[in-house]
Structure formats: structure tokens, C-alpha cells
Write a protein that holds these residues in place. Structure first.
Motif, PDB file in Angstrom:
ATOM      1  N   ARG A  42      40.542  37.169  40.703  1.00 52.31           N
ATOM      2  CA  ARG A  42      41.806  36.880  41.422  1.00 52.31           C
ATOM      3  C   ARG A  42      41.211  36.000  42.554  1.00 52.31           C
ATOM      4  NH1 ARG A  42      45.744  41.656  41.168  1.00 52.31           N
ATOM      5  NH2 ARG A  42      45.134  42.650  39.384  1.00 52.31           N
ATOM      6  N   ARG A  67      39.484  40.638  35.848  1.00 48.86           N
ATOM      7  CA  ARG A  67      39.597  39.243  36.014  1.00 48.86           C
ATOM      8  C   ARG A  67      39.512  38.927  37.105  1.00 48.86           C
ATOM      9  NH1 ARG A  67      44.969  41.542  35.832  1.00 48.86           N
ATOM     10  NH2 ARG A  67      46.228  40.461  37.337  1.00 48.86           N
ATOM     11  N   ARG A  75      54.110  48.360  25.960  1.00 46.44           N
ATOM     12  CA  ARG A  75      54.094  47.371  27.104  1.00 46.44           C
ATOM     13  C   ARG A  75      52.626  47.535  27.917  1.00 46.44           C
ATOM     14  NH1 ARG A  75      59.659  47.638  27.596  1.00 46.44           N
ATOM     15  NH2 ARG A  75      59.359  49.079  29.467  1.00 46.44           N
ATOM     16  N   VAL A  89      45.741  42.101  27.468  1.00 45.01           N
ATOM     17  CA  VAL A  89      45.483  40.823  27.805  1.00 45.01           C
ATOM     18  C   VAL A  89      45.160  40.442  29.302  1.00 45.01           C
ATOM     19  CG1 VAL A  89      47.008  40.269  25.814  1.00 45.01           C
ATOM     20  CG2 VAL A  89      48.107  40.660  28.461  1.00 45.01           C
ATOM     21  N   ARG A  90      45.447  41.405  30.112  1.00 42.32           N
ATOM     22  CA  ARG A  90      45.172  41.312  31.656  1.00 42.32           C
ATOM     23  C   ARG A  90      44.093  42.329  32.026  1.00 42.32           C
ATOM     24  NH1 ARG A  90      51.113  40.434  34.231  1.00 42.32           N
ATOM     25  NH2 ARG A  90      51.508  38.519  33.158  1.00 42.32           N
ATOM     26  N   PRO A  91      42.833  42.190  31.802  1.00 38.87           N
ATOM     27  CA  PRO A  91      41.624  43.166  32.118  1.00 38.87           C
ATOM     28  C   PRO A  91      41.655  43.204  33.637  1.00 38.87           C
ATOM     29  CG  PRO A  91      40.918  40.868  31.045  1.00 38.87           C
ATOM     30  CD  PRO A  91      42.359  41.122  31.034  1.00 38.87           C
ATOM     31  N   GLU A  92      41.150  44.439  33.968  1.00 37.62           N
ATOM     32  CA  GLU A  92      40.979  44.516  35.508  1.00 37.62           C
ATOM     33  C   GLU A  92      39.735  43.652  36.111  1.00 37.62           C
ATOM     34  OE1 GLU A  92      40.875  48.547  36.758  1.00 37.62           O
ATOM     35  OE2 GLU A  92      42.312  49.403  35.371  1.00 37.62           O
ATOM     36  N   GLU A  97      49.810  44.898  28.034  1.00 37.10           N
ATOM     37  CA  GLU A  97      49.447  44.202  29.288  1.00 37.10           C
ATOM     38  C   GLU A  97      47.860  44.481  29.859  1.00 37.10           C
ATOM     39  OE1 GLU A  97      52.051  44.394  32.689  1.00 37.10           O
ATOM     40  OE2 GLU A  97      53.847  44.294  31.504  1.00 37.10           O
ATOM     41  N   ALA A  98      47.236  45.927  29.248  1.00 38.55           N
ATOM     42  CA  ALA A  98      46.129  46.083  29.609  1.00 38.55           C
ATOM     43  C   ALA A  98      45.111  45.294  28.806  1.00 38.55           C
ATOM     44  CB  ALA A  98      45.700  47.613  29.538  1.00 38.55           C
TER      45      ALA A  98
END
Length: 88
Positions: free
Chosen positions: A47, A45, A33, A40-43, A37-38
Motif C-alpha cells: 500500500r 500487497r 464476492r 485477487v487482493r491479498p492482504e 476479493e480475498a
């Protein structure tokens, strides 16, 4: 929550996952998991809240400015109920 099944995973890859999970003190499933998650949700991105906060700081807005804006909006806001739509 959704469930995902991964088929045809090589024994070598499975062993490597188990080792990596043990190094991070979590289960193999939790490690997978975290990896997904890492991926598909790069740091890096964007916000939205962070971007808006940075923009307001660059413009020099203060809490007093925001409070004045909120008071102005309260004075001009239309509080009458909306009319329902008709389809005739």
C-alpha cells in the motif's frame, strides 16, 4: 458494477458455498464476492501510503519538516496559466 455468471458449478460446491455463507452470516452471493476479493487482493500487497509513511518515519521526518517543505514549494511554485498545445 460488473456482473459475473459462473456456469457448471457442481451441486456439492454450491452447497458448500451456501454453508460457508451461512457460517459468515451473509448471502451466497456476498460470500462469493468475499472469496473473489480475498483471492485477487491479498492482504500482503504493498500500500503506497503505508510505505511512504513508514519511509518518512525511518528518515525521522516530522510534521514541521513537511510544513517547511510545503512553504518552500509555495514560494517557488509557478502559478501562471499553462499555454495550450498547438499542433501546427
Amino acid at each position: 458494477m460488473a456482473a459475473v455468471t459462473i456456469r457448471n458449478l457442481s451441486a456439492e460446491t454450491h452447497r458448500a458455498l451456501k454453508l460457508r455463507a451461512a457460517q459468515h452470516n451473509r448471502s451466497t452471493e456476498a460470500e462469493m464476492r468475499a472469496i473473489l476479493e480475498a483471492a485477487v487482493r491479498p492482504e500482503g500487497r504493498l500500500r503506497l501510503g503505508t510505505a511512504l509513511s513508514a519511509a518518512s518515519r525511518e528518515m525521522g521526518l516530522t510534521n514541521a519538516d513537511i510544513e517547511a517543505l510545503e512553504q518552500t514549494l509555495e514560494q517557488v511554485r509557478d502559478r501562471s496559466p499553462a499555454e495550450p498545445m498547438t499542433f501546427e
